[in-house]
Design a protein around this motif. Structure first.
Motif, PDB file in Angstrom:
ATOM      1  N   GLU A 349       0.459  -0.783   0.200  1.00 35.78           N
ATOM      2  CA  GLU A 349       0.106  -0.025  -0.244  1.00 35.78           C
ATOM      3  C   GLU A 349       0.603   1.009  -0.110  1.00 35.78           C
ATOM      4  O   GLU A 349       0.737   2.489  -0.874  1.00 35.78           O
ATOM      5  CB  GLU A 349      -0.945   0.163   0.815  1.00 35.78           C
ATOM      6  CG  GLU A 349      -1.522   1.448   1.125  1.00 35.78           C
ATOM      7  CD  GLU A 349      -3.028   1.029   1.864  1.00 35.78           C
ATOM      8  OE1 GLU A 349      -3.785   0.156   2.427  1.00 35.78           O
ATOM      9  OE2 GLU A 349      -3.194   2.703   2.581  1.00 35.78           O
ATOM     10  N   TYR A 350       2.115   1.385   1.230  1.00 37.67           N
ATOM     11  CA  TYR A 350       3.185   2.268   0.825  1.00 37.67           C
ATOM     12  C   TYR A 350       3.546   2.721  -1.009  1.00 37.67           C
ATOM     13  O   TYR A 350       3.369   3.935  -0.962  1.00 37.67           O
ATOM     14  CB  TYR A 350       4.491   2.026   2.107  1.00 37.67           C
ATOM     15  CG  TYR A 350       5.251   2.963   1.422  1.00 37.67           C
ATOM     16  CD1 TYR A 350       5.009   4.135   2.073  1.00 37.67           C
ATOM     17  CD2 TYR A 350       6.414   2.788   1.341  1.00 37.67           C
ATOM     18  CE1 TYR A 350       5.711   5.488   2.613  1.00 37.67           C
ATOM     19  CE2 TYR A 350       7.646   3.426   1.353  1.00 37.67           C
ATOM     20  CZ  TYR A 350       7.693   5.017   1.869  1.00 37.67           C
ATOM     21  OH  TYR A 350       8.403   5.350   1.704  1.00 37.67           O
ATOM     22  N   ALA A 351       4.484   1.425  -0.848  1.00 38.75           N
ATOM     23  CA  ALA A 351       4.754   1.008  -2.465  1.00 38.75           C
ATOM     24  C   ALA A 351       3.287   1.878  -3.450  1.00 38.75           C
ATOM     25  O   ALA A 351       3.534   2.834  -4.789  1.00 38.75           O
ATOM     26  CB  ALA A 351       5.207   0.351  -3.084  1.00 38.75           C
ATOM     27  N   CYS A 352       1.790   1.759  -3.495  1.00 37.13           N
ATOM     28  CA  CYS A 352       1.023   2.209  -4.543  1.00 37.13           C
ATOM     29  C   CYS A 352       0.490   3.626  -4.567  1.00 37.13           C
ATOM     30  O   CYS A 352       0.431   4.620  -5.004  1.00 37.13           O
ATOM     31  CB  CYS A 352      -0.366   1.285  -4.531  1.00 37.13           C
ATOM     32  SG  CYS A 352      -1.305   1.572  -5.145  1.00 37.13           S
ATOM     33  N   ARG A 353       0.561   3.758  -3.040  1.00 34.08           N
ATOM     34  CA  ARG A 353       0.272   5.375  -2.536  1.00 34.08           C
ATOM     35  C   ARG A 353       1.501   6.567  -3.196  1.00 34.08           C
ATOM     36  O   ARG A 353       0.616   7.455  -3.811  1.00 34.08           O
ATOM     37  CB  ARG A 353      -0.154   5.688  -0.996  1.00 34.08           C
ATOM     38  CG  ARG A 353      -0.891   4.875  -0.756  1.00 34.08           C
ATOM     39  CD  ARG A 353      -1.237   5.485   0.529  1.00 34.08           C
ATOM     40  NE  ARG A 353      -2.924   4.687   1.343  1.00 34.08           N
ATOM     41  CZ  ARG A 353      -3.770   5.462   0.804  1.00 34.08           C
ATOM     42  NH1 ARG A 353      -4.204   6.340   0.585  1.00 34.08           N
ATOM     43  NH2 ARG A 353      -5.027   4.716   1.551  1.00 34.08           N
ATOM     44  N   GLY A 354       2.681   5.995  -3.258  1.00 31.09           N
ATOM     45  CA  GLY A 354       3.429   6.587  -3.366  1.00 31.09           C
ATOM     46  C   GLY A 354       3.413   8.021  -2.969  1.00 31.09           C
ATOM     47  O   GLY A 354       3.792   9.462  -3.324  1.00 31.09           O
ATOM     48  N   ASN A 355       3.329   8.484  -2.005  1.00 33.81           N
ATOM     49  CA  ASN A 355       2.980   9.485  -0.892  1.00 33.81           C
ATOM     50  C   ASN A 355       1.742  10.352  -1.107  1.00 33.81           C
ATOM     51  O   ASN A 355       1.835  11.570  -0.558  1.00 33.81           O
ATOM     52  CB  ASN A 355       3.935  10.234  -1.111  1.00 33.81           C
ATOM     53  CG  ASN A 355       5.506   9.422  -0.448  1.00 33.81           C
ATOM     54  OD1 ASN A 355       5.299   9.081   0.721  1.00 33.81           O
ATOM     55  ND2 ASN A 355       6.946  10.459  -1.059  1.00 33.81           N
ATOM     56  N   THR A 356       0.701   9.443  -1.913  1.00 38.25           N
ATOM     57  CA  THR A 356      -0.805   9.768  -2.275  1.00 38.25           C
ATOM     58  C   THR A 356      -1.251   9.580  -0.896  1.00 38.25           C
ATOM     59  O   THR A 356      -0.963   8.767  -0.839  1.00 38.25           O
ATOM     60  CB  THR A 356      -0.635   9.939  -2.969  1.00 38.25           C
ATOM     61  OG1 THR A 356      -1.820   8.533  -2.966  1.00 38.25           O
ATOM     62  CG2 THR A 356      -0.614  10.722  -4.555  1.00 38.25           C
ATOM     63  N   THR A 357      -3.116  10.719  -0.319  1.00 42.63           N
ATOM     64  CA  THR A 357      -3.250   9.925   0.874  1.00 42.63           C
ATOM     65  C   THR A 357      -5.052  10.065   0.430  1.00 42.63           C
ATOM     66  O   THR A 357      -6.263  10.152   1.016  1.00 42.63           O
ATOM     67  CB  THR A 357      -3.051  11.673   1.883  1.00 42.63           C
ATOM     68  OG1 THR A 357      -3.642  11.935   0.930  1.00 42.63           O
ATOM     69  CG2 THR A 357      -1.760  11.353   2.680  1.00 42.63           C
TER      70      THR A 357
END
Lengths: 511, 453
Positions: A349-357
């Motif tokens: 999930e961290y990789a998928c979000r790529g710092n987006t929320t």
């Protein structure tokens, strides 16, 4: 005598009753006659095919065993696509007829996704099991093979959920599909070897940055993206549209740095593994105690065509089991000298979000993108932005797509959402986030469980299921429903065509 | 409202009267049907039970072939011709010439010679026999390992079948048996199996009592077959591995299935019959103490779990000088039964007893008049000649598989579920059946060690 007089006499005369009854009876006969003629005419093959002009309908029916067989019996459209007469025939005819008329008037048949109609889940909607059984009333003809007998025994003994349908196994008997094989493909992957120069060693990595891994002894290379350490909010907030309860509560997670495959493991990569480790001729489920402990024992030959005839190459590999995906990582680690494994759910999930929320790693509202709901059915969903990033229900043509067709996420990863759902290493639990701990470091999921987490949704998914926080899980029993082997395969799923995986490489693989 | 009714009664015309009369008639008939179904106890046909016959009915001559001409096979063939008029044994098949010779001598002694050209020897003898167009019925009485493939061949050749129990030795065989049973049914071929308790009048009458609620709901059971040691043969000079094993088949698991199948399957079958289902899982143990040859156990003790807290204790033993006995016992909420002839109340008083016939001296006999071994052949011939279809192959396969589940639980020490045993790929015996050396290991199973389920 004019007509008016005649009519008056008929209505008012002494024999009025007889006249009216005779007329009524005649009218009834005429109406029944017309109804019958209409019903018969609109149920003829030529009438069906006057609208169903998509290229494969008539031709593939003629090539298939329901027309092309040694008995000379031809089975017609409505004998499979409507229930038997007296068992809901007219009701179903009215229902499908209404849909067809609507489609005829308001839709462009050349723009319909005919490919997707062939998929099992869709085909179940307009192929009636009752009709199969009506003709095929003897499930145990004396010529039936042992494998066939076992499969039919499993069918009649099956409990509800998942209950197999005839077309789970016999999907292509109505319309011939040359890509479908009904046998173990012992040549699977063998012809994929290329004459190009083979890599002699894996890529040496001495600092933490993106690199291209080379699989020694093969011509296969793939990109690994360096994902920096970070803290993010895992899960979806209560106000995120179309979320499910298992995505909450939102909690802070710290993830150490790692590399992640830029794309899902492709057929090129998976076939390199298959060729190196395939256990040809071995019985399913048998555990081999290998004296050479360094050797990895890989999959048995698959049944039919695991790539569904869509092509291999850089398309994502599909239909392998969770166990097989882990064995792939084990093998890849061995041949490259690095530490490859499946991602944890948190890493994914961290990789998928790529710092987006936001719900997606790009702008957009799941409610607008989703195809669910009556208004969306009529007016169609909003597909701008999402279509350039994700391969999903609306734009996938019901199959996997080459990763070149979409834009990358902020970390430079492609197809994190959509295309195929991806295995994670965690066991699935709907309560996995409800630990009460507000901040966790490198979580690995529940300690025990039966099914594993899958993430990202697939080419079959609605827009709501390709959100960054959307969770799903493996369904081992259902995914092996029609595997005819006893015991069932531990390497291939017979009934799941939209699942694969992506590898991560641990940061301490730096030499 | 009142007006309306009066109106009706006054203007009643012929048609209306007729209608009312018919409706009333239907009402009476319907009510009596409902009443009778409440008060009348279920009869044989409604309970799926065979009729009790004094002999098979007359009809077209039926010619039978015997596959497996040993003791039981010869016995079954004699039982067949004793079942009624116009029944003949016209062909024999066995792997050994001496078995054929002995069987032919028996039939010659009855003045019913079997022509030499109809006698086949070898592992493919059964195929030659079953290919004979004049044969109507095949009696399969070889060691049970071969039963499934013999049954399939018989059905392919459109023969009615009598199958000795047990009907297989492993789950692969059980599935083949069930599938072949369905193929036979599709072709209208009758099949009776050698589970003679199901053809015995005393068992049948007791079953009817229980099925009609005599002991209330069934809550537990036990089944037992404890006896002296059984026959075995030591290897003789000149016998290769295969010949030795087949001559001593009763002591090798791949041929016999162990005695929990060979004999105890009768008791297991009775419990399944009365319970109306097979168990969901089994746990148990067994061991080998005194056996001289082969790889089987001397005793088993199995707990079969039928679900909802109902279980059956199954035990079987083949050891000399021990407390022996054979039978069944089922407990219900309102009484208990030995399944064969008596129903007791919970306080131990007798509630019902089967009335055995009287002999010539007027004394009550302690068995039924017609041997159940003959009665089962009467059922087969009755079914073929009257068209009242019978096919017992699937239920006997399920009882045999129940025994296999128990055997596997004892051999491995594991809990074995029905689903696991039903799907198991356990396939006992050498890949190739031929005379000569056999490359197999015959270790006695040791519970708690990895085993193939």
């Amino acid at each position: 005598m004019n007509i008016k007089n005649f009519v008056l006499r008929v209505i008012n005369g002494s024999k009025a009753r007889i006249w009216i009854m005779t007329f009524g009876a005649l009218l009834c006969l005429v109406v029944i006659g017309i109804f019958n003629t209409v019903s018969t005419t609109t149920s003829s093959d030529s009438y069906c095919m006057s609208c169903h002009i998509h290229p494969w309908a008539e031709q593939t029916w003629k090539l298939g065993p329901h027309h092309n067989n040694r008995t000379g019996v031809s089975v017609h459209c409505v004998e499979c696509h409507l229930p038997p007469k007296g068992e809901g025939y007219l009701l179903a005819k009215a229902k499908h007829g209404a849909i067809d008329v609507y489609g005829y008037l308001f839709k462009d048949s050349s723009k319909l996704n005919w490919e997707s109609k062939k998929l099992l889940d869709n085909a179940k909607g307009f192929t009636y099991e009752k009709s199969c059984i009506k003709c095929h009333s003897n499930l145990f003809p004396v010529t039936l093979s042992v494998n066939g007998s076992n499969a039919h025994l499993a069918y009649i003994n099956a409990k509800e959920d998942p209950k197999p349908n005839c077309i789970n196994c016999h999907l292509n008997v109505g319309h011939f599909d040359k890509n479908v094989k009904h046998e173990h493909d012992t040549n699977f992957g063998v012809d994929a070897a290329l004459s190009q120069e083979k890599f002699t060693s894996a890529t040496k990595v001495d600092k933490f940055e993106s690199f291209t891994e080379k699989i020694p002894g093969t011509t296969v290379a793939f990109d690994m993206v360096a994902i920096p350490e970070g803290i993010f909010n895992m899960g979806s907030p209560d106000n995120e549209p179309l979320r499910k309860p298992d995505e909450g509560p939102v909690h802070k997670v710290k993830v150490s740095k790692f590399w992640m495959g830029k794309i899902e493991v492709s057929w090129n990569e998976y076939l390199a593994f298959f060729q190196a480790t395939a256990s040809q001729g071995r019985t399913e489920g048998q555990i081999i105690v290998n004296k050479n402990v360094d050797a990895v024992t890989g999959p048995t030959p698959p049944w039919g065509a695991p790539d569904q005839g869509w092509g291999k190459g850089s398309r994502p590999a599909i239909t392998m089991s969770w166990r097989a995906a882990n064995t792939y990582c084990e093998w890849l680690s061995k041949v490259t000298g690095k530490k490859y494994r499946l991602p944890t759910e948190a890493e994914w999930e961290y990789a998928c979000r790529g710092n987006t929320t936001t719900p997606y790693f790009f702008e957009g509202d799941p409610k607008k993108f989703s195809s669910k709901g009556i208004f969306k059915k009529i007016f169609g969903p909003d597909t701008t932005t999402i279509s350039s990033h994700i391969v999903y229900l609306v734009n996938s043509a019901s199959k996997t797509q080459d990763p070149g067709s979409v834009k990358a996420n902020p970390f430079g990863l492609k197809n994190m959402a959509g295309n195929i759902a991806e295995f994670c290493s965690d066991f699935y639990s709907p309560d996995a986030y409800k630990t009460g701990v507000p901040f966790v470091v490198n979580p690995k999921g529940p300690e025990s469980g039966t099914e594993h987490v899958i993430r990202g949704g697939s080419f079959k998914s609605d827009a709501k299921d390709v959100r960054s926080a959307a969770r799903d899980f493996t369904k081992t029993q259902a995914w092996l429903l029609t595997d005819p082997q006893m015991p069932k395969s531990i390497w291939w799923y017979s009934d799941c065509i939209d699942n694969g995986f992506r590898v991560v490489c641990e940061a301490d693989s730096i030499k | 409202m009142k007006n309306n009714m009066e109106n009706n009664s006054k203007n009643i015309n012929r048609r209306k009267f007729l209608g009312a009369g018919v409706l009333a008639g239907i009402g009476v008939a319907g009510a009596s049907a409902i009443l009778s179904s409440c008060s009348k106890k279920l009869d044989n046909a409604a309970l799926g039970l065979p009729p009790i016959l004094k002999g098979a009915p007359r009809g077209r001559k039926l010619k039978a072939g015997l596959v497996g001409a040993g003791n039981r096979g010869t016995g079954a063939a004699i039982n067949f011709i004793s079942a009624g008029p116009d029944l003949e044994i016209i062909a024999l098949a066995d792997v050994f010439q001496d078995k054929i010779d002995n069987c032919r001598k028996r039939f010659e002694s009855f003045n019913l010679p079997i022509p030499a050209e109809n006698c086949f020897v070898g592992f493919d003898a059964y195929k030659k026999l079953m290919a004979m167009p004049e044969i109507d019925v095949v009696i399969c009485a070889t060691p049970p390992h071969f039963r499934p493939e013999h049954f399939l061949e018989a059905v392919k050749n459109k023969k009615h079948c009598f199958l000795e129990k047990p009907v297989c030795v492993d789950p692969v065989g059980a599935r083949l048996m069930i599938a072949t049973a369905k193929k036979a049914e599709a072709l209208g071929l009758c099949v009776v199996t050698g589970t003679q308790r199901r053809h015995q009048e005393d068992y049948i009458e007791t079953y009817k009592q229980v099925a009609n609620g005599a002991i209330g709901k069934l809550v537990s059971a036990k089944a037992f077959w404890n006896q002296e040691h059984v026959w075995f043969r030591m290897r003789e000079e000149g016998w290769n591995d295969m010949e030795y094993m087949i001559r001593n088949w009763n002591n090798f698991c791949w041929l016999c299935g162990d005695h929990i199948l060979d004999t105890h399957v009768h008791n297991i079958d009775v419990i399944n019959w009365f319970m109306g289902k097979h168990p969901e899982k089994a746990i148990g143990y067994g061991g080998r103490a005194r056996r001289v040859t082969g790889d089987q156990y001397d005793f088993f003790s199995i707990d079969y779990d039928y679900g909802n807290g109902v279980s059956s204790h199954s035990m079987c033993r083949e050891l000399d000088s021990c407390a022996n006995g054979t039978g069944e016992l089922i407990n219900g909420t309102e009484g208990y039964t030995n399944c064969i002839n008596t129903i007791w109340n919970l306080d131990g008083s007798v509630k019902w007893k089967f009335e055995y016939p009287k002999d010539e001296n007027g004394n009550t006999m302690n068995t039924i008049k017609i041997s159940p071994y003959v009665q089962e052949h009467m059922h087969l011939v009755h079914a073929i000649r009257t068209g009242r279809y019978v096919n017992e192959a699937e239920r006997t396969a399920l009882s045999t598989l129940t025994a296999i589940m128990g055997r596997t639980a004892a051999y491995t020490g594991q809990m074995i579920t029905w689903d696991a045993i039903m799907k198991s790929d356990m396939d006992l015996g050498p890949r190739k059946i031929e005379f000569g050396p056999v490359d197999m290991v015959f270790d006695t199973p040791l519970p708690g060690t990895p085993a193939h389920v």
